[in-house]
Design an enzyme around this catalytic site. Structure first.
Site, PDB file in Angstrom:
ATOM      1  N   CYS A   2       0.847  -1.186   0.000  1.00 39.08           N
ATOM      2  CA  CYS A   2       0.000   0.000   0.000  1.00 39.08           C
ATOM      3  C   CYS A   2       0.884   1.238   0.000  1.00 39.08           C
ATOM      4  CB  CYS A   2      -0.940   0.108   1.196  1.00 39.08           C
ATOM      5  SG  CYS A   2      -2.058  -1.269   1.375  1.00 39.08           S
ATOM      6  N   ARG A  27       3.644   0.060  -5.020  1.00 41.41           N
ATOM      7  CA  ARG A  27       3.466  -0.577  -3.710  1.00 41.41           C
ATOM      8  C   ARG A  27       2.165  -1.369  -3.608  1.00 41.41           C
ATOM      9  NH1 ARG A  27       6.776   1.232   0.093  1.00 41.41           N
ATOM     10  NH2 ARG A  27       5.315   0.549   1.694  1.00 41.41           N
ATOM     11  N   TRP A  75      -2.844  -2.611  -1.609  1.00 35.93           N
ATOM     12  CA  TRP A  75      -2.606  -4.022  -1.873  1.00 35.93           C
ATOM     13  C   TRP A  75      -3.395  -4.747  -0.788  1.00 35.93           C
ATOM     14  CZ3 TRP A  75      -0.582  -8.385   0.515  1.00 35.93           C
ATOM     15  CH2 TRP A  75      -0.272  -9.452  -0.338  1.00 35.93           C
ATOM     16  N   ASN A 101      -1.291   1.816   5.874  1.00 33.63           N
ATOM     17  CA  ASN A 101      -0.495   0.778   5.206  1.00 33.63           C
ATOM     18  C   ASN A 101      -0.021  -0.175   6.287  1.00 33.63           C
ATOM     19  OD1 ASN A 101       1.461  -0.697   3.803  1.00 33.63           O
ATOM     20  ND2 ASN A 101       2.988   0.917   3.941  1.00 33.63           N
ATOM     21  N   GLY A 102      -0.454  -1.435   6.215  1.00 32.22           N
ATOM     22  CA  GLY A 102      -0.036  -2.395   7.239  1.00 32.22           C
ATOM     23  C   GLY A 102      -1.192  -3.300   7.620  1.00 32.22           C
ATOM     24  N   GLU A 488      16.075 -17.449 -11.194  1.00 36.76           N
ATOM     25  CA  GLU A 488      15.687 -16.047 -11.353  1.00 36.76           C
ATOM     26  C   GLU A 488      15.000 -15.826 -12.712  1.00 36.76           C
ATOM     27  OE1 GLU A 488      15.246 -13.567  -9.606  1.00 36.76           O
ATOM     28  OE2 GLU A 488      15.398 -11.821 -10.893  1.00 36.76           O
ATOM     29  N   LYS A 492      11.214 -14.410 -13.173  1.00 37.33           N
ATOM     30  CA  LYS A 492      10.888 -13.216 -13.994  1.00 37.33           C
ATOM     31  C   LYS A 492       9.766 -13.546 -14.962  1.00 37.33           C
ATOM     32  CE  LYS A 492      12.276 -10.808 -12.191  1.00 37.33           C
ATOM     33  NZ  LYS A 492      13.143 -10.677 -11.061  1.00 37.33           N
ATOM     34  N   GLU A 495       6.291 -14.174 -13.087  1.00 36.18           N
ATOM     35  CA  GLU A 495       5.641 -13.059 -12.392  1.00 36.18           C
ATOM     36  C   GLU A 495       5.097 -11.990 -13.335  1.00 36.18           C
ATOM     37  OE1 GLU A 495       7.870 -10.542  -9.647  1.00 36.18           O
ATOM     38  OE2 GLU A 495       9.693 -10.876 -10.791  1.00 36.18           O
ATOM     39  N   HIS A 511      15.876 -36.335 -13.134  1.00 35.68           N
ATOM     40  CA  HIS A 511      15.219 -36.908 -11.949  1.00 35.68           C
ATOM     41  C   HIS A 511      13.756 -36.502 -11.880  1.00 35.68           C
ATOM     42  CE1 HIS A 511      19.044 -38.388 -10.502  1.00 35.68           C
ATOM     43  NE2 HIS A 511      19.564 -37.204 -10.791  1.00 35.68           N
ATOM     44  N   LYS A 610       5.502  -4.159  -4.959  1.00 31.45           N
ATOM     45  CA  LYS A 610       6.956  -4.039  -4.981  1.00 31.45           C
ATOM     46  C   LYS A 610       7.572  -4.374  -3.632  1.00 31.45           C
ATOM     47  CE  LYS A 610      10.857  -2.954  -6.907  1.00 31.45           C
ATOM     48  NZ  LYS A 610      11.418  -4.013  -7.759  1.00 31.45           N
TER      49      LYS A 610
END
Ligand code: M6R
Length: 615
Positions: A2, A27, A75, A101-102, A488, A492, A495, A511, A610
């Site tokens: 947020c 955010r 968010w 925010n939280g 990584e 990428k 997401e 395997h 983010k």
């Protein structure tokens, strides 16, 4: 998560808040809202969706006049993203309005108690509980808003950065922080509040960053007053001069922040190592580390704690540290580490890696490690962030603001710092000679130019992206230093393009994952010449015989893989331990172009934010 923004002063608040929210959208972007005081009433507008949706709605729905206001981009935590759950939230009387925010963890018990006292709730949020709790305190204790906020917050368990105002006292904003960031921009007869300085950078370069458990009353015509929430102790604010500039937080001609940040890597890596070594003399000087060198050289173990991309950088660090510094390394997901009963003590060094410096799980892991007596070293990008302050010492990455949700330059600059640490420790312990140190440093110094060269493959990568944009799955394989790069690369792709992707050590393929391979399956293989090359070539043959499509990342001049792979992407030659700084570049570009071709929101992928300030 947020983003919060507030303004009180002499200019129209609305454009400041909307622009600020757009800059904070990284955010969270599930919903957005705004509340403005027009001189007699609060005008509030909020909506599910992005700040652009809010702008259209607000301008048709309310008067956007007034020089006092607050805004929020969300968010979602408590309550689905819809109009009602969006912030700001009113108190029952309609006098108070809040953004948050939280997470308020004990909101259910607080809500029950408030319902018993006659309060009603319109949303499912914990925030609406908090604003009513403040109102209830103000009523029952007959105190001013600042005091009511303080008393209410002392009943709250959780994390917050809040801004609240009372329409009956429209000359002040009350703000408080615990666990979520909050900055106050100090202008001429005006104040700005925000989750970071980006919303007010063009108005002032003076800011106060609140510490945890601090609150402030921001009143027009007065100095900002800071207090401790718990014991009311007065704190003298430290006004900092901001280093950020406006160009850094704008797209600068690129279609997306992610692409801009991919292209910024040569500079970001250079900025990260600048002033930290003299290649010719084989000297590394890192202010944050030099005083603690002994902690590292004496360490029995290094434990890296991080999440997401930063965790992948930590894994690259494990290979580099074990190779150059000859110290055992464990790389832990911060979210797992914090809830185990990890065996650590004063002989361990914990390295916490975080771009944002605000990741809740990483912060909690740091706290736990400190409690157990370990020395904690931070690698952060955001200056003054919670993690930078919570660690005993640290080194910044100097990558500049990273706004695209997908981390790119953070990854390469984190590896740069890890490589410098490993080299310094390796040399101090006598594991690498001065001559070798000089060679490694010269290689590191050449990396920015080599990244530029790797970026020249952009058009070719775009062509390959066109071939595979409709794939449903994708495998990424690498070995040694480049196994974490495979992880990584897969992160990428998934997401930002929503294609399912997995990273594996190349030899693990037989395997299990090999069962997935058929003519529909693109497989990205990193095959650098020194990294178990022959073995990786055999792995590529195994894929080929099962009709998988091979996109190989190889070193310039490679012939063997070129003959087998469907596509090759070349990177310049360097020492093996630094190859992740180059092999990751085509993988970043590949996921970027695929996401663009699939019409995905590259900078703000669905469900993500983010900085993850909730656990
Ligand atoms: O700010 P941090 O480095 O602590 O963030 C950790 C992860 O949330 C982050 O790397 C995330 O995985 C990125 N979206 C990956 O691109």
């Amino acid at each position: 998560m947020c983003g919060i923004v507030g303004y009180i002063g002499h200019r129209e608040a609305y454009p400041v808040l909307i622009k600020g929210l757009q800059r904070l959208e990284y955010r969270g972007y599930d919903s957005a809202g705004i509340a403005l005081y027009d001189g007699s009433e609060i005008n509030l507008s909020k909506t599910k969706g992005k700040v652009a949706d809010l702008k259209s709605k607000a301008e048709g729905e309310i008067s956007v006049q007034g020089s006092l206001g607050i805004g929020h981009t969300r968010w979602a935590t408590h309550g689905v993203p819809n109009d009602v759950n969006s912030h700001p939230h009113y108190s029952n009387s309609g006098d108070l309005v809040i953004i948050h925010n939280g997470i308020i963890e004990n909101y259910e018990s607080l809500k029950k108690a408030l319902i018993k006292r006659g309060y009603t709730f319109h949303s499912d949020t914990d925030t609406e509980v908090l604003v009513n709790l403040i109102e209830e305190v103000q009523k029952t204790e007959n105190v001013k808003l600042g005091k009511a906020v303080q008393i209410a917050l002392n009943q709250v368990v959780g994390a917050y950065a809040i801004v609240v105002f009372n329409k009956k006292k429209p000359d002040e904003l009350v703000v408080a922080k615990l666990g979520s960031p909050l900055a106050i921009g100090i202008g001429e007869e005006e104040f700005f509040i925000a989750s970071d300085a980006s919303p007010f950078i063009e108005f002032t370069s003076n800011a106060i960053y609140l510490d945890d458990e601090e609150m402030a009353i921001v009143r027009l015509g007065k100095e900002v007053k800071l207090r401790k929430i718990k014991d009311d102790a007065i704190i003298y604010p430290k006004v900092q001069e901001l280093q950020m500039n406006i160009e850094e937080i704008e797209k600068g001609g690129y279609d997306h922040f992610m692409l801009k940040e991919i292209y910024e890597q040569p500079k970001a890596i250079k900025d990260t190592y600048r002033g930290r070594f003299l290649a010719n003399e084989g000297i590394i000087k890192m202010a944050g580390m030099d005083d603690y060198l002994e902690k590292f050289t004496q360490a029995e173990r290094i434990i890296v704690v991080a999440c997401g991309t930063s965790w992948h950088a930590g894994l690259v660090g494990e290979y580099i540290f074990e190779d150059l510094a000859r110290v055992p390394v464990e790389v832990e997901y911060a979210s797992e580490f914090r809830y185990r009963n990890p065996i650590i003590n004063e002989k361990d060094v914990v390295i916490a890696i975080s771009q944002s410096g605000e990741t809740a799980d990483t912060l909690a892991a740091i706290k736990l490690a400190k409690e157990k007596g370990a020395f904690v070293f931070g690698i952060c990008n955001v200056v003054g962030s919670s993690i930078a302050r919570a660690t005993h010492a640290g080194a910044y990455t100097h990558a500049g603001p990273e706004i695209g949700v997908a981390s790119t330059k953070a990854f390469t600059t984190q590896i740069t710092v890890l490589a410098l640490l490993a080299l310094k420790i390796g040399e101090s312990k006598g594991n690498i000679s001065k001559v070798e140190l000089h060679q490694y440093l010269s290689e590191l110094e050449a990396i920015p130019t080599k990244v530029e060269k790797a970026l020249e493959a952009n058009e070719h990568v775009k062509y390959i992206a066109g071939e595979y944009k409709d794939a449903s799955n994708c495998l990424y394989l690498g070995r040694g230093f480049n196994f974490p790069v495979a992880l990584e690369g897969a992160l990428k792709l998934k997401e930002i393009s929503y294609i399912h992707a997995e990273g594996y050590p190349a030899a693990e393929m037989k395997h299990g994952p090999i069962a997935l391979i058929d003519e529909q399956m693109p497989v990205v293989v990193i095959a650098t010449r020194k990294g178990h090359y022959e073995k990786v070539v055999s792995n590529i043959q195994e894929i080929k015989s099962r009709k998988g499509k091979i996109i190989a990342v190889v070193m310039e001049g490679d012939k063997q893989v070129k003959d087998i792979a469907d596509h090759v992407l070349e990177i310049p030659e360097t020492v093996e331990c630094l190859t992740p700084l180059l092999t990751t570049i085509p993988l970043q570009l590949l996921s970027y172009h695929i996401a663009v071709m699939r019409d995905c929101n590259v900078d703000q992928p669905r469900n993500l934010a983010k900085s993850v300030t909730v656990e």
